[in-house]
Design an enzyme around this catalytic site. Structure first.
Site, PDB file in Angstrom:
ATOM      1  N   ALA A  19       0.723   5.121  -2.224  1.00 30.53           N
ATOM      2  CA  ALA A  19       0.499   5.390  -3.654  1.00 30.53           C
ATOM      3  C   ALA A  19       1.655   4.955  -4.571  1.00 30.53           C
ATOM      4  CB  ALA A  19       0.152   6.866  -3.835  1.00 30.53           C
TER       5      ALA A  19
ATOM      6  N   ARG B 218      -7.725  -0.685  -6.621  1.00 31.31           N
ATOM      7  CA  ARG B 218      -8.003   0.425  -5.693  1.00 31.31           C
ATOM      8  C   ARG B 218      -8.288   1.694  -6.510  1.00 31.31           C
ATOM      9  NH1 ARG B 218      -4.352   1.211  -0.512  1.00 31.31           N
ATOM     10  NH2 ARG B 218      -6.303   2.123   0.255  1.00 31.31           N
TER      11      ARG B 218
ATOM     12  N   GLN C  23      -1.903   2.419   9.906  1.00 36.71           N
ATOM     13  CA  GLN C  23      -0.618   2.524   9.193  1.00 36.71           C
ATOM     14  C   GLN C  23       0.404   3.346   9.989  1.00 36.71           C
ATOM     15  OE1 GLN C  23      -3.620   3.029   7.822  1.00 36.71           O
ATOM     16  NE2 GLN C  23      -3.697   2.412   5.680  1.00 36.71           N
TER      17      GLN C  23
ATOM     18  N   ASN D 195      -5.719  12.277   0.698  1.00 35.84           N
ATOM     19  CA  ASN D 195      -4.745  11.471   1.455  1.00 35.84           C
ATOM     20  C   ASN D 195      -5.528  10.703   2.516  1.00 35.84           C
ATOM     21  OD1 ASN D 195      -1.986  10.654   1.969  1.00 35.84           O
ATOM     22  ND2 ASN D 195      -2.138  11.789   3.875  1.00 35.84           N
ATOM     23  N   LYS D 196      -4.820   9.905   3.272  1.00 38.48           N
ATOM     24  CA  LYS D 196      -5.453   9.027   4.261  1.00 38.48           C
ATOM     25  C   LYS D 196      -6.468   9.771   5.118  1.00 38.48           C
ATOM     26  CE  LYS D 196      -5.126   5.547   4.541  1.00 38.48           C
ATOM     27  NZ  LYS D 196      -6.136   4.656   3.890  1.00 38.48           N
TER      28      LYS D 196
ATOM     29  N   ARG E  24       0.860  -1.185   0.000  1.00 40.14           N
ATOM     30  CA  ARG E  24       0.000   0.000   0.000  1.00 40.14           C
ATOM     31  C   ARG E  24       0.897   1.236   0.000  1.00 40.14           C
ATOM     32  NH1 ARG E  24       2.327   2.115   3.600  1.00 40.14           N
ATOM     33  NH2 ARG E  24       0.742   3.715   3.601  1.00 40.14           N
TER      34      ARG E  24
ATOM     35  N   ASP F 195      -2.375  10.781  -2.104  1.00 48.33           N
ATOM     36  CA  ASP F 195      -2.778   9.715  -3.034  1.00 48.33           C
ATOM     37  C   ASP F 195      -3.168  10.279  -4.387  1.00 48.33           C
ATOM     38  OD1 ASP F 195      -3.295   8.553  -0.185  1.00 48.33           O
ATOM     39  OD2 ASP F 195      -2.994   6.894  -1.595  1.00 48.33           O
TER      40      ASP F 195
HETATM   41  O1  MRU Z   1      -4.569   3.144   2.230  1.00 48.60           O
HETATM   42  P1  MRU Z   1      -3.097   3.397   2.095  1.00 48.60           P
HETATM   43  O2  MRU Z   1      -2.309   2.858   3.236  1.00 48.60           O
HETATM   44  O3  MRU Z   1      -2.566   2.944   0.749  1.00 48.60           O
HETATM   45  O4  MRU Z   1      -2.979   4.984   2.124  1.00 48.60           O
HETATM   46  C1  MRU Z   1      -1.706   5.558   2.015  1.00 48.60           C
HETATM   47  C2  MRU Z   1      -1.673   7.025   2.156  1.00 48.60           C
HETATM   48  O5  MRU Z   1      -2.685   7.665   2.347  1.00 48.60           O
HETATM   49  C3  MRU Z   1      -0.336   7.685   1.965  1.00 48.60           C
HETATM   50  O6  MRU Z   1      -0.248   8.851   2.714  1.00 48.60           O
HETATM   51  C4  MRU Z   1      -0.126   8.036   0.482  1.00 48.60           C
HETATM   52  O7  MRU Z   1      -0.400   6.931  -0.334  1.00 48.60           O
HETATM   53  C5  MRU Z   1       1.251   8.518   0.212  1.00 48.60           C
HETATM   54  S1  MRU Z   1       2.476   7.245   0.298  1.00 48.60           S
HETATM   55  C6  MRU Z   1       3.975   7.983  -0.057  1.00 48.60           C
END
Ligand code: MRU
Length: 347
Positions: A53, A94, A199, A250-251, A51, A240
């Site tokens: 991006a 995704r 995470q 983003n998350k 996981r 993302d």
């Molecule tokens: O659901 P995830 O764990 O894939 O979400 C990840 C994030 O939101 C990260 O902040 C984003 O992908 C940047 S990773 C460099």
């Protein structure tokens, strides 16, 4: 001072398979998985074994290149039809991180002008490897630019994991902390646990501790209190998808931190590569937001924590409006102000 810092990696190309670090098992187990078929790659992305991006993009690119090796045709037209079908399949794993589509489409473009199936097969592998190599350099550059915004002793809050294992190496939001460590600059990181998938608690603390970076874990609802009592100097997050006007997905929880940063008058930074910027998406309202299984909210580590049958809303991402973002840090430098113009100028 130039310290040697341990920085973990999460994806490796091995000719007959892709090896990934199973991020679902961290930090309790360091398990590596071999992905041999396209459906393994789809499942690994869907279930968050890989996981973040850029790491999703890299894995999908290798997955498409791997799948193409087994196409039994000498016709380049038939080959491209099969490739398009597999591209669409991996793209369905995704919806939010644009790096997934960016990487898959870059592979498709790489074989536009090839003259034979053999050439196409080699080109795809080469292109996927290039994506991974370039991402490492890009992340290092993001780290250098981001580090210029911080000073020795700063305390910085982050969410989710935008670290080394979410990219080829270094990460985006976490890259400045690795570079600071290498250069002997002391930065203190506060990691928000990031419910529901944790995470922050599981991955960000794990990889920063491995590198000897000073990291403190908080739960998500401790952010305001932490900014107030610990004197947080800035918030930095990954992305993302960044829309053409700078609105950033983003998350889940990122938007709340941006509002807090504004209330406390501290900077809120987004760190991301150009591959996360999607000029075809006009604003944040146009970014598809993934909604995940209710179990992620009703359970923690397999244990039910909410009554059976409870209604659940589980968006995996939120969108921070551009006006709450102090600066966007890319490999090309730091941009502020009119994002529509500045983002377009990057390309
Ligand atoms: O659901 P995830 O764990 O894939 O979400 C990840 C994030 O939101 C990260 O902040 C984003 O992908 C940047 S990773 C460099």
């Amino acid at each position: 001072m130039n310290e040697t810092v341990t920085i973990p990696r999460s994806v490796e190309w091995n000719e007959t398979h892709i090896t990934i670090l199973n991020q679902q098992k961290l930090p309790l187990e360091t398990e590596y998985l071999e992905l041999k078929e396209i459906k393994d790659v789809w499942e690994a992305i869907f279930s968050l074994k890989v996981r973040g991006a850029p790491a999703i993009g890299i894995t999908a690119a290798y997955g498409l290149a791997l799948a193409a090796q087994s196409y039994q045709t000498e016709s380049i037209i038939k080959f491209k039809q099969l490739l398009q079908k597999d591209r669409d399949y991996l793209a369905s794993s995704r919806p939010t991180a644009v790096n997934l589509f960016w990487a898959l489409d870059r592979l498709l473009s790489s074989v536009e002008n090839v003259s034979s199936v053999n050439e196409a097969k080699t080109t795809l592998i080469h292109e996927a490897i290039c994506i991974q190599i370039e991402d490492e350099e890009v992340c290092r550059q993001i780290g250098e630019h981001a580090l210029s915004l911080f000073k020795d002793g700063d305390k910085i809050l982050t969410i989710c994991n935008a670290g080394s294992i979410a990219t080829a190496k270094y990460g985006t939001a976490l890259a400045p902390f690795y570079l600071a460590k290498e250069k002997g600059i002391e930065l203190k990181v506060f990691a928000s646990e990031t419910r529901p998938v944790l995470q922050g608690a599981r991955l960000t603390t794990w990889e920063l501790m491995k590198a000897g970076v000073d990291v403190t874990l908080i739960t998500d609802n401790m952010a305001a209190q932490t900014i107030l009592t610990k004197g947080i100097n800035a918030v930095i997050v990954g992305a993302d998808r960044i829309a053409a006007n700078g609105d950033t997905a983003n998350k889940i929880g990122t938007f709340g931190l941006a509002l807090l940063a504004k209330a406390f008058n501290i900077p809120f930074y987004v760190a991301a590569p150009l591959s996360t910027i999607d000029l075809k998406t006009n604003t944040g309202a146009d970014i598809p937001i993934e909604e995940r299984n209710a179990d992620e909210v009703t359970h923690i580590s397999g244990t039910r924590i909410a009554p059976e049958g409870v209604k659940v809303y589980n968006p995996a991402f939120d969108v921070t409006p551009n006006e709450l973002i102090t600066a966007i840090i890319t490999e090309k430098g730091i941009i502020r102000g009119n994002y529509t113009e500045a983002l377009a100028n990057l390309f």
